[in-house]
Write a protein that holds these residues in place. Structure first.
Motif, short mmCIF file in Angstrom:
data_model
loop_
_atom_site.label_atom_id
_atom_site.label_comp_id
_atom_site.label_asym_id
_atom_site.label_seq_id
_atom_site.Cartn_x
_atom_site.Cartn_y
_atom_site.Cartn_z
N THR A 43 1.18 40.09 17.51
CA THR A 43 1.45 39.82 18.91
C THR A 43 2.91 40.12 19.18
OG1 THR A 43 -0.23 38.10 18.91
CG2 THR A 43 1.37 38.04 20.70
N THR A 45 5.74 40.14 22.30
CA THR A 45 6.07 39.77 23.67
C THR A 45 6.91 40.87 24.30
OG1 THR A 45 6.03 37.43 23.10
CG2 THR A 45 7.22 38.03 25.12
N ASN A 51 12.08 47.39 26.42
CA ASN A 51 11.80 46.68 25.18
C ASN A 51 11.92 47.67 24.03
OD1 ASN A 51 10.27 43.92 26.06
ND2 ASN A 51 9.82 45.57 27.49
N LEU A 71 -1.77 46.09 30.16
CA LEU A 71 -0.37 45.79 30.40
C LEU A 71 0.20 46.72 31.48
CD1 LEU A 71 0.73 45.36 26.69
CD2 LEU A 71 0.48 43.55 28.39
N ASN A 110 6.32 41.23 32.78
CA ASN A 110 6.15 40.66 31.44
C ASN A 110 4.72 40.82 30.96
OD1 ASN A 110 8.80 39.82 31.66
ND2 ASN A 110 8.30 37.68 32.04
N ILE A 112 2.03 40.59 27.02
CA ILE A 112 1.90 40.37 25.58
C ILE A 112 1.00 41.45 25.02
CG2 ILE A 112 1.05 38.81 23.79
CD1 ILE A 112 1.83 36.48 25.60
N ASN A 114 -1.25 42.61 22.14
CA ASN A 114 -2.05 42.06 21.05
C ASN A 114 -2.70 43.20 20.29
OD1 ASN A 114 -1.82 39.15 21.49
ND2 ASN A 114 -2.86 39.59 23.41
#
Length: 186
Positions: A43, A45, A51, A71, A110, A112, A114
């Motif tokens: 995972t 973030t 990023n 996302l 934002n 996550i 996975n």
């Protein structure tokens, strides 16, 4: 076929398992081997904006459109290739995410990431390749000191959005490869 076993807290990997049966007079029979694959989750973030990430598992599908389908990604870059959302796919030179490599990812919001897959085996990676700045990842399953693989002979500086590391430096603000993070190396 009437027997079962609970196998808990198994480390991700590929296993070959056999059963051994012994009857009441001591005769023994082994079953044919069965292959079991235990996958691992990773995972990561992601924050709105840029990023710097890497993955340390081999997902079953490494296609960018699949991995990032849920996302709000704007753009993904390496030093040589890129992928941009809503751009004609023929112009996107980056198609897949490769485990152990570094990526710059620009998010609209934002999220996550996975991933599920097989873990990368810790391997002795040759970091002495190209000259100039390179984007590298963390292929390791746990925090690993930069000094384990990097020194003055193959690196002059490591940096990311959190700080920098210089071999034998006394003011380093980062010191380790961390799973999920990416780095610039010179």
């Amino acid at each position: 076929s009437t027997y079962t076993i609970a196998w808990n807290n198994v480390v991700a990997g590929k296993y070959s398992i056999t059963a051994k049966a012994t009857d009441n007079i001591g005769a023994v029979t082994n079953s044919d081997p069965v292959t079991i694959i235990v996958k691992q989750n990773q995972t990561i973030t992601l924050v709105k904006g840029w990023n710097l990430i890497s993955t340390n598992i081999y997902p079953s599908d490494s296609n960018i459109a699949t991995i990032f389908s849920n996302l709000d990604v704007i753009e993904i870059k390496t030093m040589e290739e890129y992928w941009r959302k809503d751009q004609n796919n023929i112009f996107n030179t980056l198609k897949n995410i490769e485990s152990g490599k570094g990526y710059l990812i620009k998010m609209n919001s934002n999220g996550i990431l996975n991933l599920v897959g097989m873990p990368m085996e810790n391997q002795n990676i040759d970091y002495s390749g190209k000259s100039g700045w390179q984007l590298i990842g963390s292929p390791y399953q746990s925090i690993t000191p930069f000094s384990t693989y990097l020194n003055k002979a193959n690196c002059s500086k490591i940096k990311n959005f959190e700080g920098f590391w210089i071999p034998e430096g006394t003011t380093n603000s980062i010191n380790n490869f961390e799973p999920g993070k990416g780095y610039f190396k010179e």
